[in-house]
Design an enzyme around this catalytic site. Structure first.
Site, PDB file in Angstrom:
ATOM      1  N   ASN A 117       0.810  -1.225   0.000  1.00 22.97           N
ATOM      2  CA  ASN A 117       0.000   0.000   0.000  1.00 22.97           C
ATOM      3  C   ASN A 117       0.841   1.273   0.000  1.00 22.97           C
ATOM      4  OD1 ASN A 117       0.896  -0.203   2.604  1.00 22.97           O
ATOM      5  ND2 ASN A 117      -1.087  -0.679   3.490  1.00 22.97           N
ATOM      6  N   ARG A 257       2.519   6.246  12.058  1.00 25.94           N
ATOM      7  CA  ARG A 257       1.829   5.665  13.211  1.00 25.94           C
ATOM      8  C   ARG A 257       1.533   6.770  14.206  1.00 25.94           C
ATOM      9  NH1 ARG A 257       0.662   2.169  10.406  1.00 25.94           N
ATOM     10  NH2 ARG A 257       1.141  -0.046  10.534  1.00 25.94           N
ATOM     11  N   GLN A 286      -6.246   2.542  18.127  1.00 24.13           N
ATOM     12  CA  GLN A 286      -7.287   2.508  17.098  1.00 24.13           C
ATOM     13  C   GLN A 286      -8.276   1.401  17.423  1.00 24.13           C
ATOM     14  OE1 GLN A 286      -4.639   4.271  13.409  1.00 24.13           O
ATOM     15  NE2 GLN A 286      -5.551   2.290  13.176  1.00 24.13           N
ATOM     16  N   HIS A 310      -8.019   5.630   9.704  1.00 25.62           N
ATOM     17  CA  HIS A 310      -6.869   4.977   9.062  1.00 25.62           C
ATOM     18  C   HIS A 310      -7.260   4.437   7.668  1.00 25.62           C
ATOM     19  CE1 HIS A 310      -3.109   2.342  10.008  1.00 25.62           C
ATOM     20  NE2 HIS A 310      -3.119   2.753   8.759  1.00 25.62           N
TER      21      HIS A 310
HETATM   22  P1  NAP Z   1      10.296   1.314   4.689  1.00 24.52           P
HETATM   23  O1  NAP Z   1      10.403   1.114   3.225  1.00 24.52           O
HETATM   24  O2  NAP Z   1      10.942   0.320   5.599  1.00 24.52           O
HETATM   25  O3  NAP Z   1      10.864   2.781   5.010  1.00 24.52           O
HETATM   26  C1  NAP Z   1      10.980   3.296   6.320  1.00 24.52           C
HETATM   27  C2  NAP Z   1      12.269   4.094   6.374  1.00 24.52           C
HETATM   28  O4  NAP Z   1      12.348   4.781   7.624  1.00 24.52           O
HETATM   29  C3  NAP Z   1      13.496   3.194   6.295  1.00 24.52           C
HETATM   30  O5  NAP Z   1      14.425   3.761   5.409  1.00 24.52           O
HETATM   31  C4  NAP Z   1      14.007   3.186   7.730  1.00 24.52           C
HETATM   32  O6  NAP Z   1      15.390   2.954   7.825  1.00 24.52           O
HETATM   33  C5  NAP Z   1      13.670   4.604   8.121  1.00 24.52           C
HETATM   34  N1  NAP Z   1      13.704   4.861   9.551  1.00 24.52           N
HETATM   35  C6  NAP Z   1      13.571   4.008  10.596  1.00 24.52           C
HETATM   36  N2  NAP Z   1      13.653   4.688  11.743  1.00 24.52           N
HETATM   37  C7  NAP Z   1      13.865   5.985  11.432  1.00 24.52           C
HETATM   38  C8  NAP Z   1      14.055   7.166  12.187  1.00 24.52           C
HETATM   39  N3  NAP Z   1      14.065   7.143  13.538  1.00 24.52           N
HETATM   40  N4  NAP Z   1      14.253   8.332  11.543  1.00 24.52           N
HETATM   41  C9  NAP Z   1      14.282   8.369  10.189  1.00 24.52           C
HETATM   42  N5  NAP Z   1      14.116   7.280   9.407  1.00 24.52           N
HETATM   43  C10 NAP Z   1      13.906   6.103  10.031  1.00 24.52           C
HETATM   44  O7  NAP Z   1       8.779   1.395   5.150  1.00 24.52           O
HETATM   45  P2  NAP Z   1       7.536   2.023   4.330  1.00 24.52           P
HETATM   46  O8  NAP Z   1       6.890   0.979   3.505  1.00 24.52           O
HETATM   47  O9  NAP Z   1       7.968   3.296   3.696  1.00 24.52           O
HETATM   48  O10 NAP Z   1       6.539   2.311   5.543  1.00 24.52           O
HETATM   49  C11 NAP Z   1       6.897   3.234   6.570  1.00 24.52           C
HETATM   50  C12 NAP Z   1       5.877   3.170   7.696  1.00 24.52           C
HETATM   51  O11 NAP Z   1       4.643   3.712   7.243  1.00 24.52           O
HETATM   52  C13 NAP Z   1       5.505   1.750   8.146  1.00 24.52           C
HETATM   53  O12 NAP Z   1       6.426   1.241   9.087  1.00 24.52           O
HETATM   54  C14 NAP Z   1       4.132   1.930   8.736  1.00 24.52           C
HETATM   55  O13 NAP Z   1       4.238   2.256  10.113  1.00 24.52           O
HETATM   56  C15 NAP Z   1       3.595   3.133   7.996  1.00 24.52           C
HETATM   57  N6  NAP Z   1       2.513   2.762   7.057  1.00 24.52           N
HETATM   58  C16 NAP Z   1       1.280   3.335   7.229  1.00 24.52           C
HETATM   59  C17 NAP Z   1       0.245   2.968   6.384  1.00 24.52           C
HETATM   60  C18 NAP Z   1      -1.115   3.586   6.530  1.00 24.52           C
HETATM   61  O14 NAP Z   1      -2.083   3.018   6.022  1.00 24.52           O
HETATM   62  N7  NAP Z   1      -1.260   4.734   7.156  1.00 24.52           N
HETATM   63  C19 NAP Z   1       0.441   2.021   5.383  1.00 24.52           C
HETATM   64  C20 NAP Z   1       1.721   1.505   5.199  1.00 24.52           C
HETATM   65  C21 NAP Z   1       2.751   1.869   6.065  1.00 24.52           C
HETATM   66  P3  NAP Z   1      15.901   1.427   8.141  1.00 24.52           P
HETATM   67  O15 NAP Z   1      15.344   0.555   7.049  1.00 24.52           O
HETATM   68  O16 NAP Z   1      17.392   1.561   8.120  1.00 24.52           O
HETATM   69  O17 NAP Z   1      15.339   1.080   9.479  1.00 24.52           O
END
Ligand code: NAP
Length: 362
Positions: A117, A257, A286, A310
């Protein structure tokens, strides 16, 4: 095997739209497929309190499916009661509602449908930035709900995205897609803060600059979007102190989150004018209680609130993708091949699959 799925209740909406797969009525399209193979499926939305259906059914479940949208919080205590549990599958992205350390201790695998997503969320982030900066919600309410016509009332809090400095905390799958989409708005500068730099090629493609210090980045940005996971290092990260380093009158968007922000501190910042507005779709917990401060907070002009339930990662297109992804994970598990997509594996065999999780991120 017994599969337990915790999904939200849709009622008539599930009949209106059969593509609404992520609800207890449509069960991710899994029932016939599972029963044809001799498995049992139990679905519920009842997840709170010690006597919930989730607690009762978890005791002998082999497989647990949850979603971040209506999260069954899988605590250490619940894991201790789930004697047969072997695998938890998150229909979506983000498994922070599961105690991963407790899962590891029991060698329970946790997988999610990585990438399913990310476009949906990136679109929602860009929409929320636009809605806040252009002051869309009060303007629409004026016309459609209050039946008024007063351009000045809403124009006094409406700006262009063009020429603004926009920063993302986290430049992974979602954060990078947000940057890609923002290029078209001709921002003054795009900034990012992440543990790892983007490759030169990816950086140049969007013209983004990495800032090594989070506070320094926040002090430069007109708009900040949070796109990092919730973990021990990000829980409560955006508190009063960190927000004080943001530009006065900045906008903050969080679809990652709810618990990454301190709810009361954000609401106070919006109400005092430190932030011009806050938008996103994630709350902690939630469903959000009726008195959650993010439902009622407003800036001094009566706007500055772009909250939704959400929904960003659960568009109908996304639901099809994460339903397919859950089925693929289940098929691999039932066949005992365990040939999962490496990026889907969060923990397995008692370990965090950090390497696999970080691979092929873009
Ligand atoms: P992703 O591809 O793993 O990207 C997350 C990035 O954030 C990674 O590069 C990670 O680095 C980095 N990171 C971790 N801790 C950090 C910090 N303290 N400061 C700055 N960067 C940091 O994940 P994604 O698919 O983009 O998703 C990100 C988040 O969005 C998910 O974990 C989820 O909580 C949220 N999400 C929300 C929805 C919604 O419906 N609202 C849907 C999907 C996802 P590392 O890989 O080195 O840890």
């Amino acid at each position: 095997m017994k599969v337990l799925a915790v999904l939200y209740k849709a009622g008539q909406h599930a009949k209106d739209e059969p593509k609404l797969l992520g609800c207890i009525e449509n069960e991710l399209g899994l029932r016939k497929w599972l029963e044809d193979q001799g498995h049992t499926l139990v679905t519920t939305d009842d997840k709170e309190g010690p006597d919930s259906t989730l607690d009762r059914e978890l005791v002998d479940a082999d497989v647990l499916i949850t979603t971040p949208f209506h999260p069954g919080y899988i605590t250490r205590e619940r894991i201790a009661k789930a004697k047969n549990l072997k695998i938890c599958i998150t229909a979506g992205v983000g498994s922070d509602h599961i105690d991963l350390t407790a899962a590891n201790e029991r060698k329970i695998s946790v997988l999610e449908v990585t990438g399913s997503n990310v476009v949906s969320v990136a679109e929602h982030v860009v929409m929320t930035i636009l809605v806040l900066v252009r002051n869309f919600v009060p303007a629409n309410n004026q016309i459609t709900i209050r039946k008024k016509w007063n351009v000045a009332e809403v124009a006094k809090d409406s700006y262009d995205v063009e020429g603004k400095v926009i920063a993302t905390v986290g430049a992974g799958r979602i954060g990078y897609r947000v940057l890609e989409r923002l290029v078209a708005f001709n921002p003054k500068e795009l900034l990012y803060f992440d543990y790892q730099p983007l490759s030169k090629e990816l950086e140049e493609k969007v013209g983004a600059r990495r800032v090594l210090d989070l506070k320094e980045m926040l002090s430069q940005a007109d708009v900040v979007t949070i796109n990092c996971p919730l973990h021990e290092g990000t829980k409560g990260l955006f508190n009063k102190e960190l927000i004080s380093h943001m530009k006065d009158g900045a906008w903050l968007v969080n679809t990652a989150r709810g618990a990454i922000c301190v709810a009361e501190d954000v609401a106070e910042a919006v109400e005092t004018g430190k932030l011009r507005g806050y938008g996103g779709d994630v709350f902690a917990p939630q469903p959000a209680p009726e008195n959650h401060p993010w439902r009622s907070m407003r800036n001094k002009y009566g706007g500055g609130n772009a909250m939704t339930p959400h929904i960003s990662g659960t568009s109908l297109d996304a639901q099809q993708r994460y339903a397919d992804g859950v089925k693929n994970i289940l098929a691999s598990f039932f066949s005992q091949k365990y040939d999962y997509r490496p990026e889907d594996v969060i923990v397995t065999n008692g370990h965090y699959a950090t390497k696999a999780y970080g691979e092929d991120k873009k």
